[in-house]
Design a protein around this motif. Structure first.
Motif, PDB file in Angstrom:
ATOM      1  N   ASN A 120       0.801  -1.140   0.150  1.00 17.92           N
ATOM      2  CA  ASN A 120      -0.007   0.360   0.011  1.00 17.92           C
ATOM      3  C   ASN A 120       1.041   1.865  -0.142  1.00 17.92           C
ATOM      4  OD1 ASN A 120      -2.339  -1.405   0.418  1.00 17.92           O
ATOM      5  ND2 ASN A 120      -2.670  -1.607   2.412  1.00 17.92           N
ATOM      6  N   PHE A 121       0.732   2.250  -1.280  1.00 17.49           N
ATOM      7  CA  PHE A 121       1.992   2.639  -1.291  1.00 17.49           C
ATOM      8  C   PHE A 121       0.994   4.258  -0.175  1.00 17.49           C
ATOM      9  CE2 PHE A 121       0.532   4.497  -5.137  1.00 17.49           C
ATOM     10  CZ  PHE A 121       0.631   6.287  -5.259  1.00 17.49           C
ATOM     11  N   ALA A 122      -0.425   4.517  -0.519  1.00 19.28           N
ATOM     12  CA  ALA A 122      -1.226   4.963   0.497  1.00 19.28           C
ATOM     13  C   ALA A 122      -2.318   5.391   1.137  1.00 19.28           C
ATOM     14  CB  ALA A 122      -1.384   7.074  -0.425  1.00 19.28           C
ATOM     15  N   GLU A 123      -2.446   4.998   1.804  1.00 22.90           N
ATOM     16  CA  GLU A 123      -3.762   4.704   3.208  1.00 22.90           C
ATOM     17  C   GLU A 123      -4.357   6.389   3.305  1.00 22.90           C
ATOM     18  OE1 GLU A 123      -1.657   1.883   5.618  1.00 22.90           O
ATOM     19  OE2 GLU A 123      -2.859   0.673   4.168  1.00 22.90           O
ATOM     20  N   VAL A 124      -5.477   5.732   3.749  1.00 19.50           N
ATOM     21  CA  VAL A 124      -6.461   6.999   4.634  1.00 19.50           C
ATOM     22  C   VAL A 124      -6.397   8.146   3.772  1.00 19.50           C
ATOM     23  CG1 VAL A 124      -7.595   6.950   6.695  1.00 19.50           C
ATOM     24  CG2 VAL A 124      -5.886   5.229   6.726  1.00 19.50           C
ATOM     25  N   LEU A 125      -6.531   8.156   3.042  1.00 19.22           N
ATOM     26  CA  LEU A 125      -6.509   9.695   2.183  1.00 19.22           C
ATOM     27  C   LEU A 125      -7.767  10.247   2.109  1.00 19.22           C
ATOM     28  CD1 LEU A 125      -3.865   8.350  -0.887  1.00 19.22           C
ATOM     29  CD2 LEU A 125      -3.353  10.036   0.665  1.00 19.22           C
ATOM     30  N   GLY A 126      -8.122  11.278   2.854  1.00 20.56           N
ATOM     31  CA  GLY A 126      -9.185  12.314   2.976  1.00 20.56           C
ATOM     32  C   GLY A 126      -9.871  11.798   4.056  1.00 20.56           C
ATOM     33  N   TYR A 127      -9.578  11.041   4.874  1.00 19.95           N
ATOM     34  CA  TYR A 127     -10.240  10.714   5.792  1.00 19.95           C
ATOM     35  C   TYR A 127     -10.024  12.422   6.900  1.00 19.95           C
ATOM     36  CZ  TYR A 127     -11.874   9.058  10.782  1.00 19.95           C
ATOM     37  OH  TYR A 127     -12.714   8.795  11.895  1.00 19.95           O
ATOM     38  N   THR A 128     -11.991  12.209   7.356  1.00 21.69           N
ATOM     39  CA  THR A 128     -12.671  13.296   7.887  1.00 21.69           C
ATOM     40  C   THR A 128     -13.181  12.947   9.080  1.00 21.69           C
ATOM     41  OG1 THR A 128     -14.001  13.933   6.638  1.00 21.69           O
ATOM     42  CG2 THR A 128     -12.196  15.101   5.959  1.00 21.69           C
TER      43      THR A 128
END
Length: 186
Positions: A120-128
């Motif tokens: 996984n190169f990017a996780e939890v993108l945009g979590y608000t």
């Protein structure tokens, strides 16, 4: 052969030619006279470790979005065929304007060589932690891979919407994402 007092083309006793283009020089296709031809890029063995032998680039335009928690191909993909199994592939990858729409979800992006996940190169993108919409910006990856092959290798990404209840994606507002593959002589 000398140019401005500097030797740049020499011939040894076996009639092999060596062309020294100096620092920052390049060799492309072409013919000198009627007997010497450069058929394309030089063979890998003529470079010392660390040199870039070839570069492949792909740009993805148009907004990409999805709402499934199942990972799906993003369309950002590129292939390269290493000249030697000992060479490495330097990958530079950018997903621009990653976003999350409504509901409490976020985007995750995985990175693959052919069918093998490289993580996984990017996780939890945009979590608000709420239902607000958010644009994250860019998700960037620089990765040095050792595919150990001289067969074509394909690199790609996949994305999911963690909570399976709202759109996530990238390339909003006319931005572009891209992947660049560089074969590095080991």
């Amino acid at each position: 052969i000398k140019l401005d007092g500097t030797t740049f083309l020499t011939k040894d006793s076996s009639n092999n030619f060596t062309l020294d283009v100096g620092s920052g020089g390049t060799i492309s296709q072409g013919t000198i006279g009627s007997n010497v031809t450069f058929p394309g890029p030089p063979v890998a063995g003529t470079f010392k470790g660390g040199h870039i032998l070839q570069v492949v680039n792909f740009e993805l335009t148009g907004s990409v979005s999805m709402s499934s928690s199942t990972y799906q191909d993003t369309g950002l993909t590129a292939s390269i065929t290493p000249a030697s199994a000992s060479h490495k592939i330097l990958i530079h990858l950018v997903h621009n304007t990653v976003f999350k729409n409504t509901n409490n979800t976020w985007a995750n992006i995985k990175f693959f060589r052919d069918t093998t996940s490289l993580g996984n190169f990017a996780e939890v993108l945009g979590y608000t932690a709420d239902s607000s919409e958010v644009n994250v910006g860019a998700a960037v990856l620089n990765y040095l891979d050792s595919p150990n092959t001289t067969s074509s290798v394909t690199y790609k990404t996949q994305i999911n919407s963690e909570s399976n209840n709202a759109n996530v994606g990238f390339n909003r507002n006319g931005t572009k994402s891209y992947i660049t593959l560089m074969e590095v002589v080991a």
